[in-house]
Write a protein that holds these residues in place. Structure first.
Motif, PDB file in Angstrom:
ATOM      1  N   LYS A   1       1.112   6.862   3.602  1.00 55.88           N
ATOM      2  CA  LYS A   1      -0.307   6.017   3.508  1.00 55.88           C
ATOM      3  C   LYS A   1      -0.933   6.505   2.217  1.00 55.88           C
ATOM      4  O   LYS A   1      -1.666   7.353   2.241  1.00 55.88           O
ATOM      5  N   LEU A   2      -0.276   6.036   1.294  1.00 54.31           N
ATOM      6  CA  LEU A   2      -0.654   6.204  -0.121  1.00 54.31           C
ATOM      7  C   LEU A   2      -1.580   5.117  -0.631  1.00 54.31           C
ATOM      8  O   LEU A   2      -1.154   3.932  -0.403  1.00 54.31           O
ATOM      9  N   GLU A   3      -2.458   5.262  -1.707  1.00 56.39           N
ATOM     10  CA  GLU A   3      -3.297   4.244  -2.179  1.00 56.39           C
ATOM     11  C   GLU A   3      -2.590   3.311  -3.231  1.00 56.39           C
ATOM     12  O   GLU A   3      -2.511   2.313  -3.298  1.00 56.39           O
ATOM     13  N   SER A   4      -2.035   4.081  -4.162  1.00 57.58           N
ATOM     14  CA  SER A   4      -1.605   3.533  -5.536  1.00 57.58           C
ATOM     15  C   SER A   4      -0.243   3.017  -5.231  1.00 57.58           C
ATOM     16  O   SER A   4       0.707   3.493  -4.567  1.00 57.58           O
ATOM     17  N   PRO A   5      -0.008   1.633  -5.797  1.00 55.73           N
ATOM     18  CA  PRO A   5       1.372   1.055  -5.563  1.00 55.73           C
ATOM     19  C   PRO A   5       2.272   1.970  -6.453  1.00 55.73           C
ATOM     20  O   PRO A   5       3.550   1.997  -6.056  1.00 55.73           O
ATOM     21  N   GLU A   6       2.026   2.442  -7.452  1.00 54.45           N
ATOM     22  CA  GLU A   6       2.793   3.110  -8.229  1.00 54.45           C
ATOM     23  C   GLU A   6       3.456   4.333  -7.461  1.00 54.45           C
ATOM     24  O   GLU A   6       4.427   4.553  -7.475  1.00 54.45           O
ATOM     25  N   LEU A   7       2.460   5.316  -6.854  1.00 52.69           N
ATOM     26  CA  LEU A   7       2.708   6.257  -6.153  1.00 52.69           C
ATOM     27  C   LEU A   7       3.653   5.811  -5.068  1.00 52.69           C
ATOM     28  O   LEU A   7       4.558   6.594  -4.649  1.00 52.69           O
ATOM     29  N   LYS A   8       3.269   4.883  -4.473  1.00 54.81           N
ATOM     30  CA  LYS A   8       4.191   4.327  -3.182  1.00 54.81           C
ATOM     31  C   LYS A   8       5.546   4.024  -3.761  1.00 54.81           C
ATOM     32  O   LYS A   8       6.572   4.425  -2.860  1.00 54.81           O
ATOM     33  N   ALA A   9       5.646   3.404  -4.716  1.00 56.51           N
ATOM     34  CA  ALA A   9       7.176   2.874  -5.613  1.00 56.51           C
ATOM     35  C   ALA A   9       7.857   4.170  -5.780  1.00 56.51           C
ATOM     36  O   ALA A   9       8.909   4.453  -5.265  1.00 56.51           O
ATOM     37  N   VAL A  10       7.010   5.519  -6.265  1.00 59.92           N
ATOM     38  CA  VAL A  10       7.612   6.462  -6.669  1.00 59.92           C
ATOM     39  C   VAL A  10       8.128   7.252  -5.292  1.00 59.92           C
ATOM     40  O   VAL A  10       9.417   7.679  -5.248  1.00 59.92           O
ATOM     41  N   VAL A  11       7.283   7.404  -4.280  1.00 64.52           N
ATOM     42  CA  VAL A  11       7.692   8.135  -3.203  1.00 64.52           C
ATOM     43  C   VAL A  11       9.023   7.337  -2.529  1.00 64.52           C
ATOM     44  O   VAL A  11      10.141   8.061  -2.364  1.00 64.52           O
ATOM     45  N   TYR A  12       8.681   6.117  -2.413  1.00 61.98           N
ATOM     46  CA  TYR A  12       9.911   5.369  -1.917  1.00 61.98           C
ATOM     47  C   TYR A  12      11.276   5.611  -2.640  1.00 61.98           C
ATOM     48  O   TYR A  12      12.114   6.094  -2.033  1.00 61.98           O
TER      49      TYR A  12
ATOM     50  N   VAL B   1      -0.280  -3.950  -1.565  1.00 62.50           N
ATOM     51  CA  VAL B   1      -1.761  -3.361  -1.704  1.00 62.50           C
ATOM     52  C   VAL B   1      -2.689  -4.505  -1.878  1.00 62.50           C
ATOM     53  O   VAL B   1      -3.750  -4.387  -1.259  1.00 62.50           O
ATOM     54  N   LYS B   2      -2.424  -5.655  -2.573  1.00 60.13           N
ATOM     55  CA  LYS B   2      -3.371  -6.688  -2.779  1.00 60.13           C
ATOM     56  C   LYS B   2      -3.587  -7.700  -2.182  1.00 60.13           C
ATOM     57  O   LYS B   2      -4.115  -8.657  -2.166  1.00 60.13           O
ATOM     58  N   ASN B   3      -2.627  -7.474  -0.985  1.00 66.88           N
ATOM     59  CA  ASN B   3      -2.543  -8.491   0.237  1.00 66.88           C
ATOM     60  C   ASN B   3      -2.209  -9.852  -0.443  1.00 66.88           C
ATOM     61  O   ASN B   3      -2.606 -10.646   0.199  1.00 66.88           O
ATOM     62  N   LEU B   4      -1.204  -9.805  -1.299  1.00 67.17           N
ATOM     63  CA  LEU B   4      -0.509 -11.190  -1.615  1.00 67.17           C
ATOM     64  C   LEU B   4       0.753 -11.480  -1.093  1.00 67.17           C
ATOM     65  O   LEU B   4       1.345 -10.372  -0.542  1.00 67.17           O
ATOM     66  N   PRO B   5       1.291 -12.591  -1.201  1.00 70.63           N
ATOM     67  CA  PRO B   5       2.645 -13.048  -0.687  1.00 70.63           C
ATOM     68  C   PRO B   5       3.702 -12.195  -1.400  1.00 70.63           C
ATOM     69  O   PRO B   5       3.525 -12.080  -2.758  1.00 70.63           O
ATOM     70  N   VAL B   6       4.492 -11.699  -0.836  1.00 73.60           N
ATOM     71  CA  VAL B   6       5.717 -10.733  -1.133  1.00 73.60           C
ATOM     72  C   VAL B   6       6.972 -11.773  -1.725  1.00 73.60           C
ATOM     73  O   VAL B   6       7.212 -12.321  -1.133  1.00 73.60           O
TER      74      VAL B   6
ATOM     75  N   ILE C   1      -2.031  -3.018   9.024  1.00 68.84           N
ATOM     76  CA  ILE C   1      -1.126  -4.304   9.094  1.00 68.84           C
ATOM     77  C   ILE C   1      -1.675  -5.506   8.683  1.00 68.84           C
ATOM     78  O   ILE C   1      -2.876  -6.233   8.624  1.00 68.84           O
ATOM     79  N   THR C   2      -0.761  -5.986   7.450  1.00 70.79           N
ATOM     80  CA  THR C   2      -1.313  -7.031   6.792  1.00 70.79           C
ATOM     81  C   THR C   2      -0.022  -8.148   6.966  1.00 70.79           C
ATOM     82  O   THR C   2       1.198  -7.656   7.371  1.00 70.79           O
ATOM     83  N   PRO C   3      -0.150  -9.484   6.734  1.00 65.53           N
ATOM     84  CA  PRO C   3       0.922 -10.365   6.846  1.00 65.53           C
ATOM     85  C   PRO C   3       1.980  -9.979   5.600  1.00 65.53           C
ATOM     86  O   PRO C   3       3.177 -10.608   5.626  1.00 65.53           O
ATOM     87  N   HIS C   4       1.810  -9.147   4.663  1.00 66.32           N
ATOM     88  CA  HIS C   4       2.894  -8.965   3.586  1.00 66.32           C
ATOM     89  C   HIS C   4       3.190  -7.643   3.698  1.00 66.32           C
ATOM     90  O   HIS C   4       2.938  -6.810   2.580  1.00 66.32           O
ATOM     91  N   ILE C   5       3.765  -6.966   4.550  1.00 58.78           N
ATOM     92  CA  ILE C   5       4.393  -5.736   4.566  1.00 58.78           C
ATOM     93  C   ILE C   5       5.485  -5.500   3.935  1.00 58.78           C
ATOM     94  O   ILE C   5       6.541  -6.233   4.324  1.00 58.78           O
TER      95      ILE C   5
END
Lengths: 244, 582
Positions: B362-373, B542-547, B460-464
């Motif tokens: 549960k991280l805030e930054s998309p960069e950090l999410k990408a790095v961890v993943y 993170v920005k709740n946009l379509p993937v 939960i967002t429509p764009h997980i």
């Protein structure tokens, strides 16, 4: 039946085997002699598919070793000069392993394995791992593995290395018996007495070239020219130019 | 001492004679090695420079956290060198024919030990020095460090650090051999394995990277400050901690602390080296004698029986396939260096998976999410590659001097090649699937976990994106595993060495190092290709946009096709090399 036609093997600029030709019919025991580095092992390695010839042809039991390697290999058994085995397998497992490589059916393989184990008197230690074997024990297991599929031709490189007198006798008797049964045998050795005792025909190779190819009797004729010893004939035929 | 230098001189002479051989094949091989090693060094330089810049400028983790992560990587590096040296030292000190020869000559036991230990250390660490220096260079260039930084780091830090790992390895080995004469061999092996596994587990439990990130990030944006109070006391006695402190304080220009930690490292290394010599002087010969009886002890105590794999038993497979599979099985089961190493690797794998499966994502930054993943993804692949290199690369070479029996038998080399490869690829394929699934558990169950913890469905967002990325990982990991199996197995055939009996030495030979470097290049390309689509997807989430899946689909296609090409090429080379004169 073995036929070598103008067989040559080069390693870079060095010619190890130079235009060797010979023919060994079924049931003949052929002795292949030569000093160290003459090209004996290279010739054998080409015959058994371990080396590819630079030129020439090898036909074993009607099959070209280069063009039909699997058919040719199915028809012969090979005993190398250094009988390395898989350390972690037992002698019996190695015999079964080789039998499997020759696509033998399990029942047939079982029967044949027991036969060669008896023939070469391996029963006492054949279930120990080969890493614990002496050189002679390895040699005898290698013989057993080479005989297990009943080959029509046997190719042997230095068969007596590390064998005690009893083992040597067993091996000699077995080879004689095989020759009588119509198996052609190609044997490379340094032991002149063994050639004298077992072989029908002899070839001597030196510096890659076949310098003598005739029957044992013909060599005996040569013997009388020197001091009556086979060793003297061999030394004379293979001596260096500077020695003359 | 004269004898010591006499032997060293001849070893040196042999090394140069072999290295400077002028025949065509050797020259071509050397040029090839130079290109691969050189490219890898350049790649390691850019990679280290890029990662440093990325973590400090894009993810903004701060100097303290950055150097603590470096410290954690150094811990893994230290344990790897330590274990590697221990296993290779066993064969160098106790199984080498050279030791047999030297023991029959008037050379002191201490001289023999020292020569063989140094020989072993530099033999197995040459490439690591090169890679380590390239990484240091990339790191140093980012901080604009002066030239003397590299001198200090190379000779005052990297060499002592690695040598310390080697010295500890040999001390443990000598003690192990001493105890082997008195304690049950099985218990001893299990204790050592358990000790190392527990050390790795305790280290990561105590240092707890996730907690550290959370604690340090509370002080954002002042994350360059020194948060030494967050370091657990136990970690401070470890050499990897000292090195991370040296690097951190060098950046902060606190040269007093740099000198202090460097002196501590160098003196500790010298102390452990002297200690190892003292132990060797007292017990090398007696442990060598023990090693002779060790084989019979091992044989008696490790008799594994399986009627299923006996050669006499009938099988549905063709006789050739059957005997090759059975031979592979028995060779593996009856060789302690194979199964012991296998158990250690599997134990480390279990620790890694148990840590990853409870990862907090549960991280805030998309960069950090990408790095961890991506770190989890690449670590999975790296583990698979290590197993492929260690067990797949030596498979052809392990035919050894008995390979004549296959070459002179009516079986095509291709058949033997594919049967052996099948064993490796089935094992690695299934293992990679398992690893990919278990390590993606946090991503696969993200909805449920988030909902349970928060009590509402806020996450939960429509764009997980993460769930889809987890599925992608589970599909692509086996594809990459098959490629790595092919690369290691195929090049293991190209660089086959039928003389060396020790699988560990085969897996650390020059050919194996080249293969490892090529696999790393493949992994870096994989990571680079995968990074931007992953980042785009996390951004959208993170920005709740379509993937947008297009980029990921293209990457999947490119990775799969290029992986197939790599696998195909290595197999062609591998099979061709089996037809060489034996």
């Amino acid at each position: 039946m073995i036929e070598l036609k103008n067989l040559t093997k080069n390693f870079g600029l060095f010619t190890a085997v130079d235009d060797v030709s010979l023919k060994i019919p079924s049931g003949e025991f052929f002795g292949f002699l030569g000093p160290n580095g003459a090209g004996k092992t290279t010739t054998i390695k080409m015959m058994t598919g371990l080396f590819t010839p630079t030129s020439g042809q090898i036909i074993i039991n009607g099959f070209d070793v280069v063009k039909q390697p699997l058919e040719a290999k199915s028809s012969f058994g090979y005993i190398p000069d250094h009988p390395y085995l898989y350390d972690k397998l037992t002698g019996r497992e190695f015999i079964y392993y080789v039998g499997g490589l020759y696509k033998m059916k399990k029942d047939e393989l079982k029967e044949s394995a027991e036969r060669v184990i008896d023939l070469l008197e391996l029963a006492g230690w054949v279930d120990n791992k080969t890493e614990d074997y002496s050189q002679g024990m390895r040699q005898r297991v290698t013989f057993a593995a080479a005989f297990v599929h009943n080959p029509r031709t046997i190719i042997i490189d230095e068969p007596m290395v590390g064998l005690d007198p009893r083992s040597a006798r067993i091996v000699k008797d077995t080879l004689k018996q095989k020759a009588k049964e119509g198996v052609s045998i190609f044997m490379s050795t340094h032991i002149l007495e063994m050639v004298d005792e077992l072989c029908d025909r002899i070839g001597i190779i030196n510096k890659g070239k076949m310098i003598f190819l005739d029957t044992k009797e013909s060599l005996h004729v040569h013997k009388s020219k020197y001091d009556g010893k086979l060793e003297s004939v061999f030394l004379e035929l293979t001596k260096e130019i500077g020695e003359e | 001492m004269t004898t010591f230098f006499h032997i060293l001189w001849f070893k040196n002479l042999m090394f140069w004679k072999i290295s400077l051989k002028q025949d065509f094949g050797t020259v071509i091989r050397n040029i090839g090695s130079f290109i691969v090693f050189g490219s890898f060094a350049v790649g390691a330089f850019y990679f280290s420079n890029f990662v440093t810049a990325y973590l400090l400028e894009n993810v903004r983790i701060g100097l303290f956290l950055f150097h603590r992560f470096v410290g954690m990587l150094l811990f893994v590096f230290f344990i790897t060198i330590n274990l590697g040296n221990m296993v290779v030292s066993f064969s160098t000190l106790y199984r080498s024919p050279e030791v047999h020869f030297l023991l029959s000559s008037p050379v002191s036991y201490l001289d023999i030990f020292t020569i063989k230990f140094l020989d072993n250390f530099f033999y197995s660490s040459g490439t690591l020095f090169m890679v380590g220096f390239a990484v240091l260079l990339g790191y140093g260039v980012y901080f604009n460090h002066p030239w003397h930084f590299y001198l200090l780091m190379m000779f005052g830090v990297l060499v002592p650090f690695m040598f310390l790992a080697g010295c500890i390895a040999v001390v443990v080995l000598l003690l192990f051999m001493k105890l082997a004469a008195k304690i049950n061999f099985r218990i001893l092996i299990a204790s050592i394995v358990l000790f190392y596994v527990s050390q790795v587990y305790i280290y990561f439990k105590v240092t707890s990277p996730i907690n550290l990130v959370q604690e340090v990030m509370k002080y954002y944006p002042y994350v360059d400050l020194y948060f030494g109070s967050l370091d657990p006391a136990g970690a401070k006695i470890l050499p990897n901690f000292w090195v991370s402190e040296i690097l951190y304080f060098y950046v902060q220009k606190n040269f007093g602390a740099v000198t202090g930690y460097t002196a501590l490292l160098v003196l500790s290394t010298a102390g452990v080296f002297v200690f190892s010599l003292a132990i060797a002087n007292a017990s090398f010969y007696s442990t060598w004698i023990t090693s002779l009886s060790l084989k019979s002890l091992t044989v008696k105590r490790f008799q594994f029986k399986s009627s299923f794999f006996t050669f006499e038993k009938k099988s549905l497979l063709s006789p050739q396939t059957e005997v090759i599979l059975k031979k592979e099985f028995w060779q593996f089961i009856r060789e302690p260096s194979q199964w012991v190493h296998f158990i250690v690797m599997m134990a480390l794998l279990v620790i890694f998976l148990s840590s990853v499966s409870t990862l907090n994502i549960k991280l805030e930054s998309p960069e950090l999410k990408a790095v961890v993943y991506l770190v989890v993804f690449i670590f999975n692949i790296f583990l698979i590659n290590s197993i492929a290199l260690r067990f797949g690369f030596p498979m052809i070479s392990l035919e050894g001097s008995a390979y004549w029996s296959v070459r002179s038998a009516p079986i095509s080399p291709e058949r033997m090649y594919w049967v052996k490869f099948l064993v490796l690829v089935l094992f690695l394929g299934l293992l990679s699937l398992l690893i990919a699934f278990l390590s993606n558990i946090p991503y696969l169950f993200v909805r449920r976990v988030a909902a349970e913890e928060s009590g509402i469905l806020a996450y939960i967002t429509p764009h997980i994106a993460v769930k889809q990325l987890a599925y992608f990982s589970i599909i692509i990991t086996p594809v990459v595993a098959v490629t790595l199996a092919s690369l290691n197995f195929g090049l293991g055939s190209v660089y086959s060495n039928f003389v060396e009996k020790n699988p560990i030495r085969i897996a650390s030979s020059q050919g194996a190092t080249m293969t490892f470097l090529l696999s790393v290049v493949y992994l870096v390309i994989l990571l680079a290709a995968y990074y931007f689509p992953t980042l785009m997807m996390f951004n959208a989430e993170v920005k709740n946009l379509p993937v947008d899946w297009t980029a990921l689909r293209i990457v999947f296609l490119v990775i799969t096709l290029s992986s197939l090409c790599i696998a195909g090429i290595t197999h062609i080379l591998g099979v061709r090399s089996l037809r060489r004169d034996y």
